[in-house]
Design an enzyme around this catalytic site. Structure first.
Site, PDB file in Angstrom:
ATOM      1  N   HIS A 131       5.289   5.157   0.648  1.00  0.00           N
ATOM      2  CA  HIS A 131       5.768   4.660   1.949  1.00  0.00           C
ATOM      3  C   HIS A 131       7.244   4.305   1.745  1.00  0.00           C
ATOM      4  O   HIS A 131       7.565   3.246   1.222  1.00  0.00           O
ATOM      5  CB  HIS A 131       4.935   3.423   2.336  1.00  0.00           C
ATOM      6  CG  HIS A 131       5.321   2.770   3.632  1.00  0.00           C
ATOM      7  ND1 HIS A 131       4.399   2.172   4.455  1.00  0.00           N
ATOM      8  CD2 HIS A 131       6.512   2.593   4.252  1.00  0.00           C
ATOM      9  CE1 HIS A 131       5.006   1.662   5.525  1.00  0.00           C
ATOM     10  NE2 HIS A 131       6.306   1.894   5.411  1.00  0.00           N
ATOM     11  N   CYS A 163      10.086   4.486   8.734  1.00  0.00           N
ATOM     12  CA  CYS A 163       9.660   4.824   7.378  1.00  0.00           C
ATOM     13  C   CYS A 163       8.869   6.135   7.404  1.00  0.00           C
ATOM     14  O   CYS A 163       8.352   6.538   8.435  1.00  0.00           O
ATOM     15  CB  CYS A 163       8.765   3.729   6.801  1.00  0.00           C
ATOM     16  SG  CYS A 163       9.551   2.118   6.671  1.00  0.00           S
ATOM     17  N   THR A 215      -1.684   3.797   4.618  1.00  0.00           N
ATOM     18  CA  THR A 215      -0.540   2.930   4.842  1.00  0.00           C
ATOM     19  C   THR A 215      -0.393   2.676   6.343  1.00  0.00           C
ATOM     20  O   THR A 215      -0.629   3.576   7.153  1.00  0.00           O
ATOM     21  CB  THR A 215       0.750   3.476   4.179  1.00  0.00           C
ATOM     22  OG1 THR A 215       1.712   2.423   4.107  1.00  0.00           O
ATOM     23  CG2 THR A 215       1.351   4.653   4.924  1.00  0.00           C
TER      24      THR A 215
END
Lengths: 213, 165
Positions: free
Chosen positions: B49, B32, B26
């Site tokens: 994520h 995040c 990711t």
């Protein structure tokens, strides 16, 4: 009905006009600052998935120079001015007259950062002032924050307020280009405006469009 | 002939599970958090994520469960169990949760990175999943890649050497 389905074509056109006015003034300000011609592209308003939003200026991993400011007042939100590092260097070189400036070289970094912050201040300030005049709303910008980092890490922050109501973002995007740079076709600066979810109603009302139609 | 190792891309507010040699990746984690749950002996792994700490923040009935720390971790746990993972062997590695912007006064949204990390840690603890390694906080974005064969998590940041945890 999802959050992003509720917008009519008229409303999206109004948002486009918001981007047009803001970025138009910012382009003029940039043009004065650099003493050269700056072109502005027709703005776009897109409904996009989060992944698409963070990839609008390249890939999520691509390093960008970003000036971010929070908008407070009647219609809170966030605004980004995103530049590729090469273009940020060009702007700083023009502003400071230091042709050796690079954003990775620490000696000239301090002056460069000040110059970039000043650039961000002027551009975002003129964008927001135009927006406030146009809508007759009271909008206060925060002190801009300068970041050099991955586009995804930066732009995802603009999606946070929206993310509690939607899985799509509305991006009001306008691009600027320096026509004297003939070396490439690419667009050289992007404005992204992210109104908070509750601000859309306020913006539509201020611009004489029904919030619900 | 070398066999190409496939890469599975995990988007924002997204979740993927693999039970083969495929790597999970990711990009551009800021505030995040990237969460990897894995069963090393089965070489099964999942990556999420997440953007926000708790699904109670959702302002409408239906929501994407992969967006919130609590629901994403529940789903990862269930999917890995279904893939044959032993819940006692499951371990976690996490990365992200940076505070990308410094504003004063700091609003709750500004502190979202640290809050995400707290929520992830709390949820993993409640499921008794040990956090084997983590690279969280700071002020930089991260791109992460997990290799289920080695259980290594590779972390890239701007202007720094890649680290492996």
């Amino acid at each position: 009905m999802t959050f992003s389905d509720q917008f009519s074509d008229v409303q999206l056109d109004v948002l486009k006009e918001v981007g047009n006015i803001g970025a138009g003034h910012a382009a003029t300000a940039l043009s004065h600052l650099l003493e050269r011609k700056i072109e502005m592209f027709v703005p776009s308003v897109q409904l996009a998935d989060f992944d698409e939003v963070v990839e609008l200026s390249g890939s999520a991993e691509e390093v960008v120079v970003s000036v971010f400011l929070k908008i407070e007042g009647d219609a809170p939100g966030g605004m980004f001015f995103i530049l590729p590092p090469v273009q940020a260097e060009r702007f700083v070189r023009i502003m400071t007259g230091d042709d050796s400036f690079t954003i990775h070289h620490s000696d000239s970094m301090e002056i460069g950062v000040s110059a970039l912050k000043e650039l961000g201040n002027i551009l975002s300030g003129s964008y927001l002032t135009a927006l406030a005049d146009f809508t007759q709303l009271t909008l206060y910008p925060s002190v801009p924050s300068l970041n050099i980092d991955m586009a995804g890490a930066i732009l995802s922050f603009g999606l946070l307020e929206l993310s509690v109501v939607s899985d799509q973002g509305i991006v009001i995007e306008t691009c600027l280009r320096d026509p004297s740079d003939e070396t490439k076709e690419s667009v050289e600066g992007h404005f992204f405006l992210f109104p908070d979810p509750d601000s859309y109603g306020t913006l539509f009302k201020a611009l004489g469009v029904s919030a619900y139609d | 002939m070398t066999k190409m190792i496939q890469m599975i891309k995990v988007g924002i507010a997204d979740l993927k599970v693999t039970k083969s040699s495929e790597k999970l990746r990711t990009s551009g984690l800021g505030s995040c958090v990237g969460i990897v749950l894995y069963d090393g002996s089965l070489q099964a792994a999942g990556m999420a994520h997440i953007m926000l700490p708790d699904s109670s923040l959702a302002r409408k009935g239906e929501f994407n469960r992969s967006k919130y720390a609590d629901t994403a971790i529940e789903d990862l746990f269930i999917k890995l169990r279904r893939a044959g993972a032993d819940s006692f062997r499951l371990k976690a590695k996490i990365a992200g949760g940076a505070q990308m912007f410094q504003f004063t006064p700091a609003s709750e949204m500004m502190r979202i990175g640290p809050r995400n990390v707290e929520a992830v840690t709390k949820k993993l603890t409640s499921l008794r999943i040990p956090i084997e390694a983590q690279d969280v906080g700071g002020q930089s974005g991260r791109t992460i890649e997990f290799n289920p064969l080695t259980s290594n998590l590779h972390i890239k940041t701007v202007n720094k050497e890649e680290i492996i945890i």
